[in-house]
Design a protein around this motif. Structure first.
Motif, PDB file in Angstrom:
ATOM      1  N   LEU A  19      33.799  35.230  35.546  1.00 45.61           N
ATOM      2  CA  LEU A  19      34.273  35.932  34.685  1.00 45.61           C
ATOM      3  C   LEU A  19      34.782  35.129  33.294  1.00 45.61           C
ATOM      4  CD1 LEU A  19      36.768  37.830  37.033  1.00 45.61           C
ATOM      5  CD2 LEU A  19      34.894  38.863  35.433  1.00 45.61           C
ATOM      6  N   ALA A  20      35.164  33.852  33.446  1.00 47.11           N
ATOM      7  CA  ALA A  20      34.941  32.820  32.390  1.00 47.11           C
ATOM      8  C   ALA A  20      33.846  32.688  31.424  1.00 47.11           C
ATOM      9  CB  ALA A  20      35.633  31.510  32.777  1.00 47.11           C
ATOM     10  N   LEU A  21      32.783  32.485  32.362  1.00 51.51           N
ATOM     11  CA  LEU A  21      31.475  32.318  31.611  1.00 51.51           C
ATOM     12  C   LEU A  21      31.060  33.840  30.939  1.00 51.51           C
ATOM     13  CD1 LEU A  21      29.057  30.817  30.785  1.00 51.51           C
ATOM     14  CD2 LEU A  21      28.001  31.606  33.126  1.00 51.51           C
ATOM     15  N   GLN A  22      31.355  34.804  31.594  1.00 48.81           N
ATOM     16  CA  GLN A  22      30.987  36.224  30.969  1.00 48.81           C
ATOM     17  C   GLN A  22      31.698  36.567  29.870  1.00 48.81           C
ATOM     18  OE1 GLN A  22      28.633  38.052  31.381  1.00 48.81           O
ATOM     19  NE2 GLN A  22      28.794  39.916  32.125  1.00 48.81           N
ATOM     20  N   PHE A  23      32.977  36.213  29.886  1.00 47.34           N
ATOM     21  CA  PHE A  23      33.943  36.609  28.604  1.00 47.34           C
ATOM     22  C   PHE A  23      33.322  35.746  27.406  1.00 47.34           C
ATOM     23  CE2 PHE A  23      37.418  36.245  25.521  1.00 47.34           C
ATOM     24  CZ  PHE A  23      37.824  37.455  25.689  1.00 47.34           C
ATOM     25  N   VAL A  24      32.930  34.340  27.559  1.00 44.64           N
ATOM     26  CA  VAL A  24      32.255  33.411  26.656  1.00 44.64           C
ATOM     27  C   VAL A  24      31.106  34.155  26.148  1.00 44.64           C
ATOM     28  CG1 VAL A  24      31.249  31.226  26.087  1.00 44.64           C
ATOM     29  CG2 VAL A  24      33.405  31.415  27.230  1.00 44.64           C
ATOM     30  N   LEU A  25      30.188  34.576  27.068  1.00 46.26           N
ATOM     31  CA  LEU A  25      28.854  35.303  26.599  1.00 46.26           C
ATOM     32  C   LEU A  25      29.215  36.565  25.791  1.00 46.26           C
ATOM     33  CD1 LEU A  25      26.841  34.855  29.966  1.00 46.26           C
ATOM     34  CD2 LEU A  25      26.361  33.620  27.869  1.00 46.26           C
ATOM     35  N   GLY A  26      30.063  37.424  26.606  1.00 39.80           N
ATOM     36  CA  GLY A  26      30.289  38.587  25.808  1.00 39.80           C
ATOM     37  C   GLY A  26      30.733  38.198  24.206  1.00 39.80           C
ATOM     38  N   PHE A  27      31.541  37.332  23.973  1.00 38.75           N
ATOM     39  CA  PHE A  27      32.520  37.061  22.862  1.00 38.75           C
ATOM     40  C   PHE A  27      31.296  36.525  21.916  1.00 38.75           C
ATOM     41  CE2 PHE A  27      34.872  34.462  19.715  1.00 38.75           C
ATOM     42  CZ  PHE A  27      35.898  35.479  19.559  1.00 38.75           C
ATOM     43  N   GLU A  30      29.100  39.263  20.784  1.00 39.79           N
ATOM     44  CA  GLU A  30      29.580  40.186  19.864  1.00 39.79           C
ATOM     45  C   GLU A  30      29.832  39.982  18.629  1.00 39.79           C
ATOM     46  OE1 GLU A  30      31.448  43.804  18.792  1.00 39.79           O
ATOM     47  OE2 GLU A  30      30.524  43.348  20.417  1.00 39.79           O
ATOM     48  N   TYR A  31      30.086  38.573  18.334  1.00 41.92           N
ATOM     49  CA  TYR A  31      30.599  37.936  17.177  1.00 41.92           C
ATOM     50  C   TYR A  31      29.567  36.756  16.477  1.00 41.92           C
ATOM     51  CZ  TYR A  31      34.958  40.190  17.883  1.00 41.92           C
ATOM     52  OH  TYR A  31      35.592  41.148  18.020  1.00 41.92           O
ATOM     53  N   GLY A  32      28.394  36.480  17.585  1.00 40.04           N
ATOM     54  CA  GLY A  32      27.363  35.703  16.837  1.00 40.04           C
ATOM     55  C   GLY A  32      26.354  36.181  15.979  1.00 40.04           C
ATOM     56  N   ALA A  33      25.655  35.404  15.499  1.00 37.12           N
ATOM     57  CA  ALA A  33      24.487  35.680  14.650  1.00 37.12           C
ATOM     58  C   ALA A  33      23.595  36.470  15.430  1.00 37.12           C
ATOM     59  CB  ALA A  33      23.526  34.755  13.958  1.00 37.12           C
ATOM     60  N   ALA A  34      22.888  37.459  14.745  1.00 41.80           N
ATOM     61  CA  ALA A  34      21.960  38.430  15.483  1.00 41.80           C
ATOM     62  C   ALA A  34      20.952  37.740  16.528  1.00 41.80           C
ATOM     63  CB  ALA A  34      20.882  39.306  14.511  1.00 41.80           C
ATOM     64  N   ARG A  35      20.498  36.542  16.198  1.00 49.49           N
ATOM     65  CA  ARG A  35      19.448  35.914  16.952  1.00 49.49           C
ATOM     66  C   ARG A  35      20.287  35.377  18.196  1.00 49.49           C
ATOM     67  NH1 ARG A  35      16.179  31.558  14.446  1.00 49.49           N
ATOM     68  NH2 ARG A  35      15.206  31.528  16.267  1.00 49.49           N
ATOM     69  N   VAL A  36      21.350  35.022  18.121  1.00 50.16           N
ATOM     70  CA  VAL A  36      22.358  34.511  19.158  1.00 50.16           C
ATOM     71  C   VAL A  36      22.766  35.723  19.957  1.00 50.16           C
ATOM     72  CG1 VAL A  36      24.733  33.523  19.670  1.00 50.16           C
ATOM     73  CG2 VAL A  36      23.397  32.424  17.785  1.00 50.16           C
ATOM     74  N   SER A  37      23.110  36.912  19.324  1.00 46.12           N
ATOM     75  CA  SER A  37      23.362  38.054  20.069  1.00 46.12           C
ATOM     76  C   SER A  37      22.139  38.464  21.130  1.00 46.12           C
ATOM     77  CB  SER A  37      23.930  39.029  19.422  1.00 46.12           C
ATOM     78  OG  SER A  37      24.213  40.104  20.110  1.00 46.12           O
ATOM     79  N   GLU A  38      20.987  38.441  20.388  1.00 47.39           N
ATOM     80  CA  GLU A  38      19.916  39.012  21.014  1.00 47.39           C
ATOM     81  C   GLU A  38      19.489  38.059  22.345  1.00 47.39           C
ATOM     82  OE1 GLU A  38      16.491  39.330  18.645  1.00 47.39           O
ATOM     83  OE2 GLU A  38      17.465  40.523  17.313  1.00 47.39           O
ATOM     84  N   ALA A  39      19.980  36.848  22.270  1.00 45.30           N
ATOM     85  CA  ALA A  39      19.763  35.876  23.437  1.00 45.30           C
ATOM     86  C   ALA A  39      20.489  36.126  24.448  1.00 45.30           C
ATOM     87  CB  ALA A  39      19.660  34.426  22.811  1.00 45.30           C
ATOM     88  N   LEU A  40      21.920  36.127  23.822  1.00 50.66           N
ATOM     89  CA  LEU A  40      23.068  36.284  25.014  1.00 50.66           C
ATOM     90  C   LEU A  40      23.199  37.490  25.796  1.00 50.66           C
ATOM     91  CD1 LEU A  40      25.795  34.215  23.100  1.00 50.66           C
ATOM     92  CD2 LEU A  40      24.522  33.288  24.788  1.00 50.66           C
ATOM     93  N   LEU A  41      22.878  38.747  25.087  1.00 49.13           N
ATOM     94  CA  LEU A  41      23.168  40.193  25.688  1.00 49.13           C
ATOM     95  C   LEU A  41      22.349  40.331  26.926  1.00 49.13           C
ATOM     96  CD1 LEU A  41      23.599  42.341  22.848  1.00 49.13           C
ATOM     97  CD2 LEU A  41      25.335  42.002  24.343  1.00 49.13           C
ATOM     98  N   PRO A  42      21.092  39.765  27.215  1.00 47.01           N
ATOM     99  CA  PRO A  42      20.408  39.837  28.357  1.00 47.01           C
ATOM    100  C   PRO A  42      21.248  39.035  29.566  1.00 47.01           C
ATOM    101  CG  PRO A  42      18.926  39.614  26.764  1.00 47.01           C
ATOM    102  CD  PRO A  42      20.265  39.441  26.301  1.00 47.01           C
ATOM    103  N   LEU A  43      21.593  37.894  29.177  1.00 50.67           N
ATOM    104  CA  LEU A  43      22.368  37.016  30.124  1.00 50.67           C
ATOM    105  C   LEU A  43      23.554  37.685  30.528  1.00 50.67           C
ATOM    106  CD1 LEU A  43      21.732  33.528  28.465  1.00 50.67           C
ATOM    107  CD2 LEU A  43      20.631  34.363  30.640  1.00 50.67           C
ATOM    108  N   HIS A  44      24.330  38.087  29.577  1.00 49.81           N
ATOM    109  CA  HIS A  44      25.516  39.211  29.659  1.00 49.81           C
ATOM    110  C   HIS A  44      25.587  40.044  30.795  1.00 49.81           C
ATOM    111  CE1 HIS A  44      29.770  40.190  28.414  1.00 49.81           C
ATOM    112  NE2 HIS A  44      29.226  41.428  28.549  1.00 49.81           N
TER     113      HIS A  44
END
Length: 185
Positions: A19-27, A30-44
């Protein structure tokens, strides 16, 4: 019984870390640059599916396995409040991934998991996006409420242990016994 069974303790701490990792990934998504968001969303998404599965397993085990008895010195109102907070924690840990799944399906995103499994869509998104908006609000605000309740959960356990000086956390989570066994060998 003075502590939770080993499998429940392992699942508790594993879910806490996830859950701690999930919150960091979601944050970050949500607030990262588009490329960061695209990389994190599938992991999330994938981590959310794992959290949902492990939470369902933990709940099932919790209903069939023995757990420590309630503290006889605890007031009934405090016991009800504690139970209510735990109930809301479980509800949110189930609702947040389910709402995330709804958002993911609405986005038409890849639902594949490692090992070649695919999470079923379970519905076809209608033209009206009201459901997507509701799912987003449940997901985002539910995550923030969950974070706050987890903080209260930790604070309550620490304050109880400090007030009574009885090793409550180490006893309930099973670490105290390990310490005694290590000293004896």
């Amino acid at each position: 019984m003075d502590r939770y069974p080993c499998i429940l303790r392992v699942l508790h701490w594993l879910l806490a870390l996830m859950l701690a990792l999930q919150f960091v990934l979601g944050f970050g998504a949500e607030y990262g640059a588009a490329r960061v968001s695209e990389a994190l969303l599938p992991l999330h998404f994938r981590l959310g599916v794992m959290i949902l599965g492990l939470t369902v397993l933990r709940l099932c085990l919790r209903f069939v396995m023995p757990t420590p008895a309630a503290d006889p010195g605890e007031s009934p109102s405090l016991r009800r409040a504690r139970s209510a907070v735990h109930g809301v924690l479980y509800l949110l840990v189930l609702a947040v991934p389910v709402s995330g799944h709804v958002i993911w399906v609405w986005m038409g995103a890849d639902r594949s998991l490692p090992g070649g499994f695919e999470v079923p869509a379970l519905f076809v998104p209608p033209e009206d996006e009201t459901g997507r908006a509701v799912a987003w609000y449940v997901h985002v605000y539910g995550a923030w409420i969950l974070l706050g309740l987890v903080g209260l959960h930790i604070l309550a356990a620490v304050l109880r242990q400090r007030a009574r000086r009885d090793g409550f956390i180490t006893q309930r989570m099973g670490f105290k016994r390990l310490q005694r066994e290590e000293r004896g060998s």
